[in-house]
Design an enzyme around this catalytic site. Structure first.
Site, PDB file in Angstrom:
ATOM      1  N   SER A   1       0.820  -1.200   0.221  1.00 60.23           N
ATOM      2  CA  SER A   1      -0.004   0.050  -0.072  1.00 60.23           C
ATOM      3  C   SER A   1       0.798   1.333   0.075  1.00 60.23           C
ATOM      4  O   SER A   1       0.230   2.263  -0.422  1.00 60.23           O
ATOM      5  CB  SER A   1      -0.979   0.072   1.210  1.00 60.23           C
ATOM      6  OG  SER A   1      -0.372   0.355   2.237  1.00 60.23           O
TER       7      SER A   1
ATOM      8  N   LYS B   1       0.907   4.840   6.643  1.00 57.59           N
ATOM      9  CA  LYS B   1      -0.006   5.589   5.760  1.00 57.59           C
ATOM     10  C   LYS B   1       0.602   7.030   5.713  1.00 57.59           C
ATOM     11  O   LYS B   1       1.104   7.477   6.547  1.00 57.59           O
ATOM     12  CB  LYS B   1      -1.586   5.913   5.932  1.00 57.59           C
ATOM     13  CG  LYS B   1      -2.125   4.399   5.924  1.00 57.59           C
ATOM     14  CD  LYS B   1      -2.212   3.687   4.535  1.00 57.59           C
ATOM     15  CE  LYS B   1      -2.994   2.314   4.905  1.00 57.59           C
ATOM     16  NZ  LYS B   1      -2.436   1.440   3.768  1.00 57.59           N
TER      17      LYS B   1
END
Length: 189
Positions: A52, A94
């Site tokens: 990701s 993230k």
């Protein structure tokens, strides 16, 4: 009779010496526990799992995390953070793309923060469009750098949404393996 007194004095010295040694070991143990506590709650090393955050981080990369400044500063656009998903039993890495009060929208694969396109340095893939989201108080909007649909479970997903600041575990400062810095988008302010 003098021998008896010497033996008693010698016994007292041995007792005092034993007590002193035990006290020193207790102090050392306490000091060691304090150091472990401080290290555990101020820095960390985390291994990236998944794709990701590509191309910034790859599966298996090792990153250095700093946990202290979360108590004194707020995340900013472009910071790479570690979010503790306590309910699910894992942490995620993230990039912060919005803070409290920001409006986030994705049009034609371009992320807009407060109606300005984010000049991103390192991303992969093109995101699906997303309607405007206003980041609530005490929350951050986070996304993986791999924007291809299905590659990152992040704030774009309505079931995840903006993350509460209380779930912020720390900030990624740099990659240890491979050694390197973390690119940030140009500041919009």
């Amino acid at each position: 009779m003098e021998n008896t007194v010497l033996k008693e004095d010698n016994y007292d010295i041995k007792q005092t010496s034993k007590k002193s040694a035990i006290l020193e070991w207790v102090k050392f143990g306490f000091f060691l526990l304090l150091i472990v506590f401080l290290i555990r709650h101020s820095i960390g090393i985390t291994t990236v799992s998944g794709f990701s955050m590509q191309p910034t981080f790859h599966d298996g990369n090792v990153v250095f995390e700093e946990k202290v400044s979360k108590y004194f500063t707020s995340p900013e656009l472009g910071d790479v953070v570690i979010i503790n998903k306590r309910e699910q039993g894992y942490k995620i890495i993230k990039r912060v793309l919005g803070v409290e009060g920001d409006t986030i929208e994705i049009k034609n694969g371009i992320v807009f923060v407060n109606q300005e396109a984010v000049p991103e340095v390192m991303t992969e893939g093109v995101s699906n469009d997303m309607a405007t989201v206003i980041v609530p108080e005490d929350h951050i909007f986070v996304m993986g750098d791999n924007r291809a649909p299905g590659e990152s479970i992040d704030s774009r997903d309505p079931s995840v949404g903006p993350m509460p600041l209380s779930s912020l575990d720390g900030y990624v400062l740099f990659s240890l393996n491979p050694l390197g810095s973390i690119p940030k988008p140009i500041n919009l302010n």
